[in-house]
Design an enzyme around this catalytic site. Structure first.
Site, PDB file in Angstrom:
ATOM      1  N   ASP B 108       0.854  -1.179   0.000  1.00 11.09           N
ATOM      2  CA  ASP B 108       0.000   0.000   0.000  1.00 11.09           C
ATOM      3  C   ASP B 108       0.897   1.238   0.000  1.00 11.09           C
ATOM      4  O   ASP B 108       1.818   1.343   0.822  1.00 11.09           O
ATOM      5  CB  ASP B 108      -0.892  -0.016   1.244  1.00 11.09           C
ATOM      6  CG  ASP B 108      -2.056   0.948   1.118  1.00 11.09           C
ATOM      7  OD1 ASP B 108      -2.424   1.315  -0.015  1.00 11.09           O
ATOM      8  OD2 ASP B 108      -2.613   1.338   2.155  1.00 11.09           O
ATOM      9  N   HIS B 115      -3.436  14.176   0.711  1.00 14.93           N
ATOM     10  CA  HIS B 115      -3.644  13.287   1.865  1.00 14.93           C
ATOM     11  C   HIS B 115      -2.462  13.359   2.833  1.00 14.93           C
ATOM     12  O   HIS B 115      -2.637  13.534   4.045  1.00 14.93           O
ATOM     13  CB  HIS B 115      -3.849  11.857   1.378  1.00 14.93           C
ATOM     14  CG  HIS B 115      -3.901  10.829   2.467  1.00 14.93           C
ATOM     15  ND1 HIS B 115      -4.943  10.752   3.360  1.00 14.93           N
ATOM     16  CD2 HIS B 115      -3.038   9.830   2.808  1.00 14.93           C
ATOM     17  CE1 HIS B 115      -4.725   9.751   4.209  1.00 14.93           C
ATOM     18  NE2 HIS B 115      -3.579   9.184   3.894  1.00 14.93           N
ATOM     19  N   GLU B 181     -10.200   4.146   3.612  1.00 18.65           N
ATOM     20  CA  GLU B 181      -9.263   4.825   2.727  1.00 18.65           C
ATOM     21  C   GLU B 181      -9.700   4.488   1.305  1.00 18.65           C
ATOM     22  O   GLU B 181      -9.666   3.313   0.903  1.00 18.65           O
ATOM     23  CB  GLU B 181      -7.823   4.380   2.990  1.00 18.65           C
ATOM     24  CG  GLU B 181      -7.369   4.733   4.409  1.00 18.65           C
ATOM     25  CD  GLU B 181      -5.867   4.798   4.601  1.00 18.65           C
ATOM     26  OE1 GLU B 181      -5.153   3.962   4.024  1.00 18.65           O
ATOM     27  OE2 GLU B 181      -5.423   5.704   5.336  1.00 18.65           O
ATOM     28  N   GLU B 183      -9.100   4.149  -2.370  1.00 19.99           N
ATOM     29  CA  GLU B 183      -7.860   3.966  -3.112  1.00 19.99           C
ATOM     30  C   GLU B 183      -8.128   3.283  -4.455  1.00 19.99           C
ATOM     31  O   GLU B 183      -9.230   2.803  -4.701  1.00 19.99           O
ATOM     32  CB  GLU B 183      -6.871   3.086  -2.308  1.00 19.99           C
ATOM     33  CG  GLU B 183      -6.662   3.543  -0.876  1.00 19.99           C
ATOM     34  CD  GLU B 183      -5.474   2.876  -0.199  1.00 19.99           C
ATOM     35  OE1 GLU B 183      -4.679   2.208  -0.886  1.00 19.99           O
ATOM     36  OE2 GLU B 183      -5.351   3.033   1.031  1.00 19.99           O
ATOM     37  N   ASP B 212      -9.311   0.504   1.934  1.00 22.41           N
ATOM     38  CA  ASP B 212      -8.375  -0.014   2.929  1.00 22.41           C
ATOM     39  C   ASP B 212      -8.845   0.453   4.314  1.00 22.41           C
ATOM     40  O   ASP B 212      -8.383   1.457   4.841  1.00 22.41           O
ATOM     41  CB  ASP B 212      -6.971   0.490   2.620  1.00 22.41           C
ATOM     42  CG  ASP B 212      -5.912  -0.265   3.413  1.00 22.41           C
ATOM     43  OD1 ASP B 212      -6.135  -1.442   3.724  1.00 22.41           O
ATOM     44  OD2 ASP B 212      -4.874   0.336   3.711  1.00 22.41           O
ATOM     45  N   ARG B 216      -7.988   4.008  13.201  1.00 29.94           N
ATOM     46  CA  ARG B 216      -7.003   5.073  13.454  1.00 29.94           C
ATOM     47  C   ARG B 216      -6.438   5.031  14.857  1.00 29.94           C
ATOM     48  O   ARG B 216      -5.282   5.434  15.075  1.00 29.94           O
ATOM     49  CB  ARG B 216      -7.652   6.439  13.218  1.00 29.94           C
ATOM     50  CG  ARG B 216      -8.189   6.655  11.822  1.00 29.94           C
ATOM     51  CD  ARG B 216      -7.107   6.631  10.780  1.00 29.94           C
ATOM     52  NE  ARG B 216      -7.668   6.808   9.436  1.00 29.94           N
ATOM     53  CZ  ARG B 216      -6.976   6.619   8.327  1.00 29.94           C
ATOM     54  NH1 ARG B 216      -5.700   6.216   8.370  1.00 29.94           N
ATOM     55  NH2 ARG B 216      -7.540   6.794   7.158  1.00 29.94           N
ATOM     56  N   GLN B 219      -3.955   2.106  15.052  1.00 26.03           N
ATOM     57  CA  GLN B 219      -2.793   2.507  14.237  1.00 26.03           C
ATOM     58  C   GLN B 219      -1.917   3.539  14.949  1.00 26.03           C
ATOM     59  O   GLN B 219      -0.681   3.422  14.945  1.00 26.03           O
ATOM     60  CB  GLN B 219      -3.324   3.065  12.914  1.00 26.03           C
ATOM     61  CG  GLN B 219      -2.263   3.496  11.915  1.00 26.03           C
ATOM     62  CD  GLN B 219      -2.872   4.116  10.650  1.00 26.03           C
ATOM     63  OE1 GLN B 219      -4.076   4.041  10.394  1.00 26.03           O
ATOM     64  NE2 GLN B 219      -2.028   4.721   9.836  1.00 26.03           N
ATOM     65  N   LYS B 232      -4.671  -1.870  10.223  1.00 24.53           N
ATOM     66  CA  LYS B 232      -5.035  -2.044   8.814  1.00 24.53           C
ATOM     67  C   LYS B 232      -5.314  -3.504   8.449  1.00 24.53           C
ATOM     68  O   LYS B 232      -5.954  -3.759   7.428  1.00 24.53           O
ATOM     69  CB  LYS B 232      -3.860  -1.602   7.923  1.00 24.53           C
ATOM     70  CG  LYS B 232      -3.384  -0.205   8.150  1.00 24.53           C
ATOM     71  CD  LYS B 232      -4.251   0.787   7.425  1.00 24.53           C
ATOM     72  CE  LYS B 232      -3.537   2.126   7.323  1.00 24.53           C
ATOM     73  NZ  LYS B 232      -4.276   3.031   6.433  1.00 24.53           N
ATOM     74  N   THR B 236      -9.224  -5.426   3.915  1.00 22.59           N
ATOM     75  CA  THR B 236      -9.069  -4.519   2.783  1.00 22.59           C
ATOM     76  C   THR B 236     -10.021  -5.019   1.706  1.00 22.59           C
ATOM     77  O   THR B 236      -9.906  -6.168   1.279  1.00 22.59           O
ATOM     78  CB  THR B 236      -7.613  -4.539   2.253  1.00 22.59           C
ATOM     79  OG1 THR B 236      -6.730  -4.182   3.314  1.00 22.59           O
ATOM     80  CG2 THR B 236      -7.432  -3.590   1.085  1.00 22.59           C
ATOM     81  N   GLU B 337      -9.838  12.842   7.334  1.00 18.98           N
ATOM     82  CA  GLU B 337      -9.638  14.129   6.655  1.00 18.98           C
ATOM     83  C   GLU B 337     -10.960  14.884   6.505  1.00 18.98           C
ATOM     84  O   GLU B 337     -11.015  16.082   6.746  1.00 18.98           O
ATOM     85  CB  GLU B 337      -9.025  13.895   5.276  1.00 18.98           C
ATOM     86  CG  GLU B 337      -7.605  13.381   5.321  1.00 18.98           C
ATOM     87  CD  GLU B 337      -7.157  12.900   3.954  1.00 18.98           C
ATOM     88  OE1 GLU B 337      -7.398  11.717   3.618  1.00 18.98           O
ATOM     89  OE2 GLU B 337      -6.591  13.720   3.198  1.00 18.98           O
TER      90      GLU B 337
END
Lengths: 392, 392
Positions: B108, B115, B181, B183, B212, B216, B219, B232, B236, B337
């Site tokens: 990844d 970002h 996420e 992607e 993904d 948070r 992480q 993570k 996925t 975000e």
């Protein structure tokens, strides 16, 4: 006693019986068991086609009862003189040893307190050596499964970007700080998720030696914030023989005291530290004796941590302990520690000096654990020679 | 024109023809091609058993000439009215769509400047938003291949350790900062190493959408110094349709200007930015439009970087772009975000508010690229519903 030829102190007696995959000259790859300096052809010996495969995966997928039954049948065969049949054995020097597992996911941990402390002291001299999370969880990350290779595979010096703090811009070229990491690896046989610390032996098939080659300069430039990538992904070597957990009964020891007490999911009644001592040889000279028994986190805790979030493990998943370093200077499992970040070169008995690895260098790691009745359990060796980087 | 039924604006016309793996009711998994709202049974249509397999891997391993030839044969079949045969087609709603690839390694990246800048501003407000290495190399790391799942698979909220800076000790429990996420992912078909930036299309088979999922809080506590792991690794999700590169000719655009100029191994004459716009939906409400065209690093540069150190890629290796965020606030590809680290909740049209995901939430990401003659190329969608964490 076995009818096979096992020299005194071989480490490959009937208490060990590690599994691998071999190909006789001109023959197909198949599962074998090492006994002395020979390899038992398991498909021929036991008449089960699950052993006539190019990896251990199908065998491992059969589960723990089958692993136990298979080991009992092998012991029975090798210790019954009336069943002696030397046509089942190949001299290990006359076969090709292959990568024994088809690796699913590969996770590398960082479970040695001395190693983490040494790196902290080198790179963050003004802070606490251990980071705040280190004693609360086994820190780990995913490595590259596709570049796991069997012992003996040459290792080509990687190209990559590096940037010393004093450089204005990164430069591209061969790594100039090529290192080893002496580790122990664990092979998952039985799939699962949320595996408790006491269910380790239901899921893990066996144990081997690992050298996680590392380009320290590439790693230093790339690793913030998402961790190591190209500094590690070019090659990870493993020993060809997977020692089954059943051979390690006498090697089991408690981990060192864990303080603060780990969260409940990391607690287990079963001790899964291992009294396994590695020896690192550089160009034939012994340079270090990393002691696995000093590892802070056990492999059972590593597996419990990996799966506590609901992540699954599959047959063939593989995880390694991280560099094994003991508290003493002659117990360090990497050259960055042995030479204190390159500031204290090693002088070998032949007068040569080393900080990091040079082209043509060969690193060999072997390892032993105690077995029953004073017998030793050998893990064989993982070896690799450094080849020059390609032109670029 | 095709004899198959393709509605105006479907996005699955004869210019797209993405590949997937499907199982008809009671039937075995096999390779299919989406056309309109139906799936073409490729083994039946082309009479080649390489398509009668439960993944695309054997097909992909045949290489680029075979990919081209196969696509030409499919176009020929679908556009020749004399060969119309509706028995070759299954309604997409009546089949099960399966994970289309057996994933080798999963990498990844972190290739969106907006970002990386947003996260830098949130978490390091007193430093430069971008880290020093970010514009010199596509930062990336290995993720967990074994927990890549196909769109539609429910996602169970992960358990794990978290520790807010204000907490004295870590706590264990369900993640309270569960995020997405948005992607784009790339599937390697042809193995190789040291793949030049202009050799991308020789190796990469196709493109899909990726979510993904990210915890948070887990992480944040675990990721120093070795990068994300359990935050993570629980899931996925990828879309079921792999759009072949050949369908993306009209979508190719240059990346944004790259300054400083990348090192030579990251330069290529071929533009491999993609004008592909995603839309993120939360419980049916549109919340964001992440623009892939704004990604700083191209997928060709990502592949060149991954392999420059000598690491090999295999058929089935998979890599994703990292969260796609554009410069505008309505182009952000993650809730961390969109809600600025949870400080600015979203209010949905139905009056509900969200910072991070709640149990029962469904996130769906779709995407479109321009095709020939004003036609659009649909990437379908990747969707998943959050299920509660298990008891612990």
């Amino acid at each position: 006693m076995t009818w096979a030829n096992v020299a005194e102190g071989s480490g490959f007696g009937p208490a060990n019986l590690p599994y691998g995959v071999f190909a006789p000259a001109g023959g197909a790859a198949r599962v074998g068991v090492r006994i002395g300096d020979e390899v038992l052809d398991l498909a021929a010996a036991l008449g089960d086609t699950v052993f006539a495969r190019p990896t251990l995966n199908d065998f491992m997928a059969r589960g723990r009862d089958f692993w136990r039954e298979t080991r009992a049948r092998i012991v029975e065969l090798l210790t019954d003189a009336t069943r002696a049949d030397h046509t089942l054995l190949y001299p290990v020097g006359e076969v090709t040893l292959l990568l024994p597992i088809a690796v699913g996911d590969y996770v590398d941990f960082y479970a040695s307190e001395a190693h983490a402390t040494n790196l902290g002291r080198m790179f963050r001299p003004d802070s606490a050596a251990l980071l705040p999370n280190w004693k609360h969880l086994p820190v780990g990350y995913h490595g590259r499964a596709g570049t796991i290779v069997v012992s003996g595979t040459p290792v080509t010096r990687p190209l990559g970007q590096r940037k010393a703090p004093t450089d204005a811009e990164p430069v591209f070229g061969p790594s100039v700080r090529l290192d080893i990491e002496a580790e122990v690896g664990f092979v998952v046989g039985t799939p699962g998720t949320r595996i408790g610390s006491d269910d380790f032996a239901e899921h893990v098939f066996g144990v081997c030696l690992v050298n996680d080659w590392s380009a320290r300069d590439i790693q230093a430039w790339e690793y913030v914030p998402l961790g190591p990538f190209l500094g590690k992904s070019f090659a990870t070597s493993i020993s060809p023989w997977i020692v089954p957990l059943e051979a390690l009964t006498e090697a089991r020891v408690p981990t060192p005291p864990q303080e603060p007490r780990p969260l409940p999911y990391l607690r287990g009644a079963e001790p899964w530290g291992l009294d396994l001592t590695l020896t690192v040889h550089l160009n034939g000279h012994t340079v270090s004796h990393p002691p696995y028994a000093e590892m802070y986190w056990s492999p059972a805790q590593m597996l419990a941590h990996t799966t506590v979030n609901g992540a699954t493990v599959r047959t063939g998943d593989f995880y390694a302990s991280g560099t094994i370093s003991g508290a003493a200077p002659d117990q360090r499992g990497s050259f960055i520690e042995m030479t204190w970040n390159g500031t204290e070169p090693l002088t070998l008995p032949d007068g040569t000096r080393r900080t990091f690895l040079q082209d043509g260098d060969t690193v060999t790691i072997d390892g032993w654990a105690p077995g029953p009745n004073g017998e030793r359990i050998s893990f064989g060796e993982v070896t690799g020679e450094i080849r020059p980087a390609p032109e670029f």
